[in-house]
Design a protein around this motif. Structure first.
Motif, mmCIF file in Angstrom:
data_model
loop_
_atom_site.group_PDB
_atom_site.id
_atom_site.type_symbol
_atom_site.label_atom_id
_atom_site.label_comp_id
_atom_site.label_asym_id
_atom_site.label_seq_id
_atom_site.Cartn_x
_atom_site.Cartn_y
_atom_site.Cartn_z
ATOM 1 N N PRO A 132 85.042 -31.519 60.450
ATOM 2 C CA PRO A 132 86.247 -32.310 60.156
ATOM 3 C C PRO A 132 86.958 -31.752 58.924
ATOM 4 O O PRO A 132 86.326 -31.513 57.894
ATOM 5 C CB PRO A 132 85.695 -33.712 59.889
ATOM 6 N N ALA A 133 88.259 -31.531 59.040
ATOM 7 C CA ALA A 133 89.016 -30.938 57.938
ATOM 8 C C ALA A 133 90.497 -31.205 58.133
ATOM 9 O O ALA A 133 90.935 -31.656 59.195
ATOM 10 C CB ALA A 133 88.762 -29.427 57.868
ATOM 11 N N LEU A 134 91.277 -30.938 57.088
ATOM 12 C CA LEU A 134 92.725 -31.006 57.183
ATOM 13 C C LEU A 134 93.239 -29.649 57.646
ATOM 14 O O LEU A 134 92.868 -28.608 57.087
ATOM 15 C CB LEU A 134 93.343 -31.364 55.830
ATOM 16 N N ALA A 135 94.105 -29.648 58.645
ATOM 17 C CA ALA A 135 94.634 -28.389 59.187
ATOM 18 C C ALA A 135 95.443 -27.626 58.153
ATOM 19 O O ALA A 135 95.465 -26.395 58.158
ATOM 20 C CB ALA A 135 95.489 -28.685 60.422
ATOM 21 N N CYS A 183 101.523 -34.256 61.209
ATOM 22 C CA CYS A 183 101.563 -33.691 59.865
ATOM 23 C C CYS A 183 102.656 -34.416 59.086
ATOM 24 O O CYS A 183 103.512 -35.083 59.658
ATOM 25 C CB CYS A 183 101.833 -32.192 59.882
ATOM 26 N N SER A 184 102.608 -34.286 57.777
ATOM 27 C CA SER A 184 103.647 -34.864 56.932
ATOM 28 C C SER A 184 103.897 -33.935 55.747
ATOM 29 O O SER A 184 104.805 -33.130 55.775
ATOM 30 C CB SER A 184 103.258 -36.260 56.450
ATOM 31 N N CYS A 185 103.035 -33.997 54.733
ATOM 32 C CA CYS A 185 103.294 -33.233 53.515
ATOM 33 C C CYS A 185 102.917 -31.760 53.639
ATOM 34 O O CYS A 185 103.491 -30.904 52.979
ATOM 35 C CB CYS A 185 102.541 -33.855 52.339
ATOM 36 N N LEU A 186 101.902 -31.455 54.461
ATOM 37 C CA LEU A 186 101.372 -30.095 54.606
ATOM 38 C C LEU A 186 100.886 -29.522 53.277
ATOM 39 O O LEU A 186 100.868 -28.317 53.075
ATOM 40 C CB LEU A 186 102.409 -29.166 55.241
ATOM 41 N N GLN A 187 100.476 -30.404 52.385
ATOM 42 C CA GLN A 187 99.964 -29.986 51.072
ATOM 43 C C GLN A 187 98.642 -30.666 50.737
ATOM 44 O O GLN A 187 98.246 -30.726 49.574
ATOM 45 C CB GLN A 187 100.995 -30.300 49.983
ATOM 46 N N GLY A 188 97.980 -31.208 51.733
ATOM 47 C CA GLY A 188 96.686 -31.839 51.493
ATOM 48 C C GLY A 188 96.757 -33.149 50.757
ATOM 49 O O GLY A 188 95.769 -33.570 50.145
ATOM 50 N N MET A 189 97.910 -33.831 50.820
ATOM 51 C CA MET A 189 98.088 -35.054 50.057
ATOM 52 C C MET A 189 98.305 -36.295 50.930
ATOM 53 O O MET A 189 98.410 -37.396 50.393
ATOM 54 C CB MET A 189 99.281 -34.910 49.108
ATOM 55 N N CYS A 190 98.399 -36.134 52.249
ATOM 56 C CA CYS A 190 98.670 -37.303 53.094
ATOM 57 C C CYS A 190 97.557 -37.576 54.102
ATOM 58 O O CYS A 190 97.367 -38.714 54.518
ATOM 59 C CB CYS A 190 100.013 -37.144 53.822
ATOM 60 N N GLY A 191 96.832 -36.553 54.519
ATOM 61 C CA GLY A 191 95.720 -36.740 55.445
ATOM 62 C C GLY A 191 96.111 -36.825 56.906
ATOM 63 O O GLY A 191 95.257 -37.022 57.768
ATOM 64 N N ALA A 192 97.397 -36.657 57.223
ATOM 65 C CA ALA A 192 97.854 -36.828 58.605
ATOM 66 C C ALA A 192 97.276 -35.787 59.552
ATOM 67 O O ALA A 192 97.031 -36.074 60.722
ATOM 68 C CB ALA A 192 99.381 -36.798 58.663
ATOM 69 N N CYS A 193 97.046 -34.567 59.069
ATOM 70 C CA CYS A 193 96.622 -33.479 59.956
ATOM 71 C C CYS A 193 95.106 -33.349 60.053
ATOM 72 O O CYS A 193 94.582 -32.253 60.291
ATOM 73 C CB CYS A 193 97.250 -32.163 59.520
ATOM 74 N N ALA A 194 94.384 -34.439 59.880
ATOM 75 C CA ALA A 194 92.927 -34.404 60.011
ATOM 76 C C ALA A 194 92.530 -34.128 61.450
ATOM 77 O O ALA A 194 93.061 -34.732 62.386
ATOM 78 C CB ALA A 194 92.328 -35.737 59.551
ATOM 79 N N CYS A 251 92.271 -40.651 55.600
ATOM 80 C CA CYS A 251 92.441 -39.628 56.629
ATOM 81 C C CYS A 251 91.406 -39.749 57.742
ATOM 82 O O CYS A 251 91.620 -39.261 58.852
ATOM 83 C CB CYS A 251 92.380 -38.236 56.009
ATOM 84 N N GLY A 252 90.262 -40.359 57.437
ATOM 85 C CA GLY A 252 89.227 -40.551 58.443
ATOM 86 C C GLY A 252 88.175 -39.466 58.502
ATOM 87 O O GLY A 252 87.223 -39.575 59.284
ATOM 88 N N LEU A 253 88.283 -38.418 57.690
ATOM 89 C CA LEU A 253 87.292 -37.346 57.741
ATOM 90 C C LEU A 253 85.902 -37.845 57.369
ATOM 91 O O LEU A 253 84.901 -37.458 57.981
ATOM 92 C CB LEU A 253 87.702 -36.206 56.801
ATOM 93 N N CYS A 254 85.827 -38.716 56.356
ATOM 94 C CA CYS A 254 84.523 -39.232 55.930
ATOM 95 C C CYS A 254 83.877 -40.064 57.030
ATOM 96 O O CYS A 254 82.650 -40.065 57.196
ATOM 97 C CB CYS A 254 84.668 -40.040 54.651
#
Length: 224
Positions: A76-79, A58-69, A147-150
């Protein structure tokens, strides 16, 4: 609530399922739930057995970095953007993205995304001007988090060996829109590594956390 996680302690070990239980608030995100589990002095699973800390990014935890995919209940989603109140049932099933190599637990190696861009010589470069009518879509396409979700949800993307996926298509559009001298080269790369392999399932748009209108990028590139 029960939490079922597909774990893998290192690339050299076999993956296994491990379950945990907790009384989590419904307005908590999956990211917050993972944090809460890891903050326990002694993490134990549902059987009462000691468990190693859950590894995730994780990094920003605000849906802006994609790390928590990651994959949450099959999607597939952001945590950090997935709330427990929106999950049906009393079990959360969490897996790492499957289209990438697993480093440990929910941590995956997305380096192939950047390597594909390098192979196609796809970089933004100097600004050479763009049609002002394209500004709004250029801004939207430029929001890609990589983020890789797509790629995870795409039925055509396997390992990035030939078909590079939606993130690549959006970058090709950005380059062709602002760099006239590289337009022909990037269009050729787009045809080879995206256009010839895309079946227009458009599942990439459904899971994109930034809601990028990738279909418009594809249409604009196809017209070129």
């Amino acid at each position: 609530m029960r939490v079922k996680i597909l774990r893998q302690l290192s690339p050299a070990t076999e993956p296994y399922w491990q379950e945990f239980e907790g009384d989590f608030a419904e307005n908590q995100t999956v990211a917050g739930m993972l944090d809460e589990l890891n903050y326990k002095d002694d993490l134990v699973d549902s059987n009462g057995d000691p468990a190693p800390r859950i590894q995730w990014e994780c990094s920003c935890l605000q849906g802006m970095c994609g790390a928590c995919a990651m994959v949450i209940n099959g999607r597939p989603a952001l945590a950090c953007e997935t709330f427990l109140r929106d999950i049906k049932g009393d079990t959360v099933v969490i897996e790492p993205l499957k289209k990438f190599a697993t480093i440990a637990d929910l941590v995956i190696d997305r380096g192939v995304i950047q390597e594909d861009l390098k192979k196609a010589n796809a970089y933004i470069g100097e600004y050479e001007g763009a049609d002002p009518k394209e500004y709004d879509h250029m801004y939207a396409a430029g929001k890609c988090l990589k983020c890789g979700l797509c790629l995870e949800v795409c039925p055509n993307y396997l390992d990035g060996s030939s078909f590079y996926g939606a993130a690549f298509a959006n970058d090709c559009y950005l380059i062709a829109s602002r760099s006239g001298s590289r337009k022909n080269a990037i269009t050729t790369a787009y045809q080879k590594n995206f256009e010839q392999g895309c079946s227009k399932a458009l599942s990439c748009m459904d899971v994109c956390p930034m809601k990028i209108p990738t279909l418009a990028s594809i249409a604009k590139m196809n017209r070129r």
